[in-house]
Design an enzyme around this catalytic site. Sequence first.
Site, PDB file in Angstrom:
ATOM      1  N   GLY A 196      35.527  27.043  18.282  1.00  0.00           N
ATOM      2  CA  GLY A 196      36.316  28.084  18.962  1.00  0.00           C
ATOM      3  C   GLY A 196      35.441  29.215  19.458  1.00  0.00           C
ATOM      4  CG  ASN A 234      35.735  31.624  15.202  1.00  0.00           C
ATOM      5  OD1 ASN A 234      36.102  32.696  14.725  1.00  0.00           O
ATOM      6  ND2 ASN A 234      35.909  31.324  16.488  1.00  0.00           N
ATOM      7  CE1 TYR A 275      45.596  33.133  11.867  1.00  0.00           C
ATOM      8  CE2 TYR A 275      46.117  35.086  10.566  1.00  0.00           C
ATOM      9  CZ  TYR A 275      45.230  34.381  11.368  1.00  0.00           C
ATOM     10  OH  TYR A 275      44.001  34.906  11.668  1.00  0.00           O
TER      11      TYR A 275
HETATM   12  P1  NAP Z   1      40.816  33.999  20.146  1.00  0.00           P
HETATM   13  O1  NAP Z   1      40.108  34.982  20.991  1.00  0.00           O
HETATM   14  O2  NAP Z   1      42.178  33.558  20.519  1.00  0.00           O
HETATM   15  O3  NAP Z   1      39.870  32.731  19.983  1.00  0.00           O
HETATM   16  C1  NAP Z   1      40.303  31.574  19.324  1.00  0.00           C
HETATM   17  C2  NAP Z   1      39.312  30.478  19.586  1.00  0.00           C
HETATM   18  O4  NAP Z   1      39.732  29.315  18.863  1.00  0.00           O
HETATM   19  C3  NAP Z   1      39.220  30.103  21.056  1.00  0.00           C
HETATM   20  O5  NAP Z   1      37.871  29.975  21.429  1.00  0.00           O
HETATM   21  C4  NAP Z   1      39.940  28.747  21.125  1.00  0.00           C
HETATM   22  O6  NAP Z   1      39.359  27.853  22.066  1.00  0.00           O
HETATM   23  C5  NAP Z   1      39.645  28.212  19.737  1.00  0.00           C
HETATM   24  N1  NAP Z   1      40.572  27.151  19.352  1.00  0.00           N
HETATM   25  C6  NAP Z   1      41.902  27.227  19.128  1.00  0.00           C
HETATM   26  N2  NAP Z   1      42.406  26.027  18.810  1.00  0.00           N
HETATM   27  C7  NAP Z   1      41.345  25.158  18.827  1.00  0.00           C
HETATM   28  C8  NAP Z   1      41.208  23.777  18.574  1.00  0.00           C
HETATM   29  N3  NAP Z   1      42.262  23.021  18.241  1.00  0.00           N
HETATM   30  N4  NAP Z   1      39.975  23.217  18.674  1.00  0.00           N
HETATM   31  C9  NAP Z   1      38.902  23.969  19.019  1.00  0.00           C
HETATM   32  N5  NAP Z   1      38.974  25.284  19.282  1.00  0.00           N
HETATM   33  C10 NAP Z   1      40.183  25.870  19.182  1.00  0.00           C
HETATM   34  O7  NAP Z   1      40.974  34.561  18.657  1.00  0.00           O
HETATM   35  P2  NAP Z   1      39.945  35.242  17.642  1.00  0.00           P
HETATM   36  O8  NAP Z   1      40.595  36.456  17.159  1.00  0.00           O
HETATM   37  O9  NAP Z   1      38.570  35.291  18.177  1.00  0.00           O
HETATM   38  O10 NAP Z   1      40.038  34.169  16.456  1.00  0.00           O
HETATM   39  C11 NAP Z   1      38.898  33.551  15.873  1.00  0.00           C
HETATM   40  C12 NAP Z   1      39.173  33.335  14.392  1.00  0.00           C
HETATM   41  O11 NAP Z   1      39.283  34.606  13.757  1.00  0.00           O
HETATM   42  C13 NAP Z   1      40.479  32.587  14.109  1.00  0.00           C
HETATM   43  O12 NAP Z   1      40.279  31.667  13.060  1.00  0.00           O
HETATM   44  C14 NAP Z   1      41.409  33.691  13.666  1.00  0.00           C
HETATM   45  O13 NAP Z   1      42.427  33.219  12.831  1.00  0.00           O
HETATM   46  C15 NAP Z   1      40.444  34.608  12.947  1.00  0.00           C
HETATM   47  N6  NAP Z   1      40.916  35.976  12.761  1.00  0.00           N
HETATM   48  C16 NAP Z   1      41.188  36.769  13.810  1.00  0.00           C
HETATM   49  C17 NAP Z   1      41.635  38.068  13.580  1.00  0.00           C
HETATM   50  C18 NAP Z   1      41.974  39.006  14.690  1.00  0.00           C
HETATM   51  O14 NAP Z   1      42.546  40.082  14.426  1.00  0.00           O
HETATM   52  N7  NAP Z   1      41.648  38.716  15.926  1.00  0.00           N
HETATM   53  C19 NAP Z   1      41.806  38.537  12.269  1.00  0.00           C
HETATM   54  C20 NAP Z   1      41.520  37.686  11.220  1.00  0.00           C
HETATM   55  C21 NAP Z   1      41.067  36.404  11.471  1.00  0.00           C
HETATM   56  P3  NAP Z   1      40.078  27.401  23.450  1.00  0.00           P
HETATM   57  O15 NAP Z   1      40.579  28.677  24.108  1.00  0.00           O
HETATM   58  O16 NAP Z   1      38.963  26.735  24.162  1.00  0.00           O
HETATM   59  O17 NAP Z   1      41.188  26.461  23.083  1.00  0.00           O
END
Ligand code: NAP
Length: 244
Positions: free
Chosen positions: A9, A87, A152
């Site tokens: 991701g 991630n 989640y």
């Molecule tokens: P984001 O900007 O939406 O990025 C999510 C990434 O995950 C994207 O690159 C997406 O790729 C990829 N992804 C989703 N489903 C996938 C799959 N089936 N196979 C491969 N890649 C996949 O969100 P983010 O905030 O950076 O999230 C990254 C991580 O941090 C996640 O695990 C999230 O739960 C965690 N997190 C985020 C926050 C927050 O506040 N933002 C807080 C705590 C934890 P594509 O677009 O190419 O599908």
Amino acid sequence: MKKTVLITGASHGIGKSCAILFAQHNYNVIINYNRSELEAKLLASELVDSGFNAIAIRANVANRFEVDEMIQISNKVFGSIHVLVNNAGIAHQKLFTDISEYEWDEVFNTNVKGTFNCSQAVLKDMIKNHHGKIINVASIFGMVGASCEVAYSASKAAIIGFSKALAKEVGPSNITVNVVAPGIIDTRMNSNISPDVMEQLKYQTPLCRIGNPDEVANAILFLASQKANFITGQVISPNGGLVV
Ligand code: NAP
């Protein structure tokens, strides 16, 4: 020898910040994506143009066949993977009574099964090489729970349990497994949260602001580094002091 990191991701948000940071710290970088081909390929070409080693590979982490294919390609290009950052993740913000079985499965298949698929796929080489680092991205909600985020929160709690157990199992092979559990971070994942709710979340955060993806990437880079060689089975939470 240059080390190789696989970041799942990495087309957006925290994963993208990790890709840039690890490249700047002399890693070969595998940028995994699922839907965002354009963004992932652009990121890879920008890194290559800046003199770094990077490739973008598509695989839905929930699909074991695609994950295995991705590992085969990356092994051919860069050799064994030294660091895996699980991630990739999705969330559905909904009342528990409204979430469908399909949505529940989608969250668990991406967040938990994806972590299982990628970890198992890289571990054979890591065990053979007697070296490896796995960093799993959970969430503060996996520790304290969040209303309208039951699936989640449960999936992120599962990742913490998974990591603590796997750390015990692969420790004797000199492989560390740790968790980074961020607070509220400014990424696409939070783009549908209303400005009012965002203000409330800032207000509840002792540092009075939302985090940025680089601040999470730095914690991940630390856990991947030799400075963290004696740290395993742990959860680091870059969250600005937020305890919800
Ligand atoms: P984001 O900007 O939406 O990025 C999510 C990434 O995950 C994207 O690159 C997406 O790729 C990829 N992804 C989703 N489903 C996938 C799959 N089936 N196979 C491969 N890649 C996949 O969100 P983010 O905030 O950076 O999230 C990254 C991580 O941090 C996640 O695990 C999230 O739960 C965690 N997190 C985020 C926050 C927050 O506040 N933002 C807080 C705590 C934890 P594509 O677009 O190419 O599908």
